[in-house]
Write a protein that holds these residues in place. Structure first.
Motif, PDB file in Angstrom:
ATOM      1  N   ARG A  61      55.596 -18.813  33.397  1.00 10.49           N
ATOM      2  CA  ARG A  61      57.048 -18.886  33.551  1.00 10.49           C
ATOM      3  C   ARG A  61      57.507 -20.274  33.124  1.00 10.49           C
ATOM      4  O   ARG A  61      56.889 -21.276  33.491  1.00 10.49           O
ATOM      5  CB  ARG A  61      57.411 -18.647  35.020  1.00 10.49           C
ATOM      6  CG  ARG A  61      58.888 -18.765  35.321  1.00 10.49           C
ATOM      7  CD  ARG A  61      59.121 -18.600  36.816  1.00 10.49           C
ATOM      8  NE  ARG A  61      58.608 -19.762  37.518  1.00 10.49           N
ATOM      9  CZ  ARG A  61      59.357 -20.586  38.274  1.00 10.49           C
ATOM     10  NH1 ARG A  61      60.629 -20.351  38.441  1.00 10.49           N
ATOM     11  NH2 ARG A  61      58.814 -21.622  38.865  1.00 10.49           N
ATOM     12  N   ARG A  62      58.579 -20.325  32.344  1.00  8.92           N
ATOM     13  CA  ARG A  62      59.194 -21.626  32.018  1.00  8.92           C
ATOM     14  C   ARG A  62      59.747 -22.210  33.308  1.00  8.92           C
ATOM     15  O   ARG A  62      60.431 -21.528  34.061  1.00  8.92           O
ATOM     16  CB  ARG A  62      60.317 -21.454  31.003  1.00  8.92           C
ATOM     17  CG  ARG A  62      59.849 -21.150  29.605  1.00  8.92           C
ATOM     18  CD  ARG A  62      61.021 -21.130  28.612  1.00  8.92           C
ATOM     19  NE  ARG A  62      62.125 -20.288  29.008  1.00  8.92           N
ATOM     20  CZ  ARG A  62      62.241 -19.000  28.702  1.00  8.92           C
ATOM     21  NH1 ARG A  62      61.310 -18.402  27.994  1.00  8.92           N
ATOM     22  NH2 ARG A  62      63.289 -18.317  29.107  1.00  8.92           N
ATOM     23  N   VAL A  63      59.435 -23.478  33.559  1.00 10.00           N
ATOM     24  CA  VAL A  63      59.951 -24.126  34.756  1.00 10.00           C
ATOM     25  C   VAL A  63      61.458 -24.264  34.606  1.00 10.00           C
ATOM     26  O   VAL A  63      61.943 -24.801  33.607  1.00 10.00           O
ATOM     27  CB  VAL A  63      59.295 -25.511  34.967  1.00 10.00           C
ATOM     28  CG1 VAL A  63      59.937 -26.257  36.118  1.00 10.00           C
ATOM     29  CG2 VAL A  63      57.794 -25.357  35.204  1.00 10.00           C
ATOM     30  N   PRO A  64      62.220 -23.757  35.580  1.00  4.63           N
ATOM     31  CA  PRO A  64      63.678 -23.820  35.473  1.00  4.63           C
ATOM     32  C   PRO A  64      64.194 -25.252  35.609  1.00  4.63           C
ATOM     33  O   PRO A  64      63.570 -26.092  36.249  1.00  4.63           O
ATOM     34  CB  PRO A  64      64.184 -22.943  36.610  1.00  4.63           C
ATOM     35  CG  PRO A  64      63.026 -22.713  37.511  1.00  4.63           C
ATOM     36  CD  PRO A  64      61.776 -23.074  36.777  1.00  4.63           C
ATOM     37  N   GLY A  65      65.345 -25.467  34.997  1.00  2.00           N
ATOM     38  CA  GLY A  65      66.007 -26.772  35.111  1.00  2.00           C
ATOM     39  C   GLY A  65      65.674 -27.684  33.954  1.00  2.00           C
ATOM     40  O   GLY A  65      64.540 -27.807  33.532  1.00  2.00           O
ATOM     41  N   GLY A  66      66.704 -28.300  33.427  1.00  2.00           N
ATOM     42  CA  GLY A  66      66.496 -29.254  32.345  1.00  2.00           C
ATOM     43  C   GLY A  66      66.273 -28.578  31.007  1.00  2.00           C
ATOM     44  O   GLY A  66      65.875 -27.430  30.923  1.00  2.00           O
ATOM     45  N   GLU A  67      66.573 -29.275  29.987  1.00  2.00           N
ATOM     46  CA  GLU A  67      66.369 -28.803  28.630  1.00  2.00           C
ATOM     47  C   GLU A  67      64.929 -29.045  28.218  1.00  2.00           C
ATOM     48  O   GLU A  67      64.300 -29.996  28.672  1.00  2.00           O
ATOM     49  CB  GLU A  67      67.300 -29.540  27.674  1.00  2.00           C
ATOM     50  CG  GLU A  67      68.747 -29.142  27.809  1.00  2.00           C
ATOM     51  CD  GLU A  67      68.971 -27.695  27.422  1.00  2.00           C
ATOM     52  OE1 GLU A  67      68.521 -27.287  26.344  1.00  2.00           O
ATOM     53  OE2 GLU A  67      69.595 -26.972  28.219  1.00  2.00           O
ATOM     54  N   PRO A  68      64.389 -28.216  27.329  1.00  2.32           N
ATOM     55  CA  PRO A  68      63.044 -28.438  26.854  1.00  2.32           C
ATOM     56  C   PRO A  68      62.995 -29.725  26.029  1.00  2.32           C
ATOM     57  O   PRO A  68      63.973 -30.125  25.412  1.00  2.32           O
ATOM     58  CB  PRO A  68      62.750 -27.206  25.979  1.00  2.32           C
ATOM     59  CG  PRO A  68      64.076 -26.658  25.615  1.00  2.32           C
ATOM     60  CD  PRO A  68      65.025 -27.053  26.737  1.00  2.32           C
ATOM     61  N   GLY A  69      61.845 -30.354  26.027  1.00  2.00           N
ATOM     62  CA  GLY A  69      61.645 -31.583  25.251  1.00  2.00           C
ATOM     63  C   GLY A  69      61.117 -31.278  23.877  1.00  2.00           C
ATOM     64  O   GLY A  69      60.712 -30.171  23.575  1.00  2.00           O
ATOM     65  N   GLU A  70      61.131 -32.272  23.039  1.00  2.00           N
ATOM     66  CA  GLU A  70      60.559 -32.121  21.694  1.00  2.00           C
ATOM     67  C   GLU A  70      59.054 -32.087  21.783  1.00  2.00           C
ATOM     68  O   GLU A  70      58.461 -32.804  22.550  1.00  2.00           O
ATOM     69  CB  GLU A  70      61.003 -33.280  20.794  1.00  2.00           C
ATOM     70  CG  GLU A  70      62.486 -33.297  20.516  1.00  2.00           C
ATOM     71  CD  GLU A  70      62.949 -32.090  19.730  1.00  2.00           C
ATOM     72  OE1 GLU A  70      62.276 -31.661  18.802  1.00  2.00           O
ATOM     73  OE2 GLU A  70      64.024 -31.565  20.073  1.00  2.00           O
ATOM     74  N   GLY A  71      58.437 -31.206  20.988  1.00  2.00           N
ATOM     75  CA  GLY A  71      57.001 -31.010  21.031  1.00  2.00           C
ATOM     76  C   GLY A  71      56.238 -31.825  20.115  1.00  2.00           C
ATOM     77  O   GLY A  71      56.246 -32.488  19.292  1.00  2.00           O
TER      78      GLY A  71
END
Length: 134
Positions: free
Chosen positions: A124-134
């Protein structure tokens, strides 16, 4: 029937280093970041990815004893780099065949059934915040 462990060792040493260069940018692939259970080192394993409503699913092709599977389960999380974005993930679940096949696209589901495969790991994607650059 999952792929022989010999192929897993070959992939780890030969194929994965090359594939890691592009896997995190494509729609069909991702890089799974997981921490070693004993070493504590962060590993980056390329894999086919199947986005789900709340996270990602991965077909376990080399069996449940694969290090990336065992590491994610032990830590109950890690990260996934997909399409250039890095997502923290948790709620790691291993779904054994045939139940696990429900997370696969229909064409792959049929192939997995014929091949006797179908163990799937979901996160599951952890909720909250925008994803960071990979």
């Amino acid at each position: 029937m999952h792929a022989p462990r010999l192929f897993a060792r070959l992939n780890r040493r030969v194929t994965n280093p090359a594939v890691r260069r592009w896997a995190g940018r494509l729609r069909s692939h991702a890089i799974i970041e997981h921490t070693g259970r004993r070493s504590g080192r962060v590993h980056r394993t390329p894999a086919r990815v199947f986005p789900t409503a709340h996270g990602f699913a991965f077909l376990i092709g080399y069996g449940l004893e694969s290090d990336w599977v065992r590491n994610l389960v032990a830590a109950n999380g890690g990260a996934v780099v997909h399409r250039g974005r890095r997502y923290e993930v948790d709620d790691v679940r291993v779904h054994r065949a045939p139940e696990g096949r429900q997370f696969l696209p229909p064409g792959l589901r049929r192939f997995a059934t014929l091949a006797g495969e179908g163990h799937v790991l979901t996160v599951r994607r952890v909720p909250g915040g925008e994803p960071g650059e990979g």
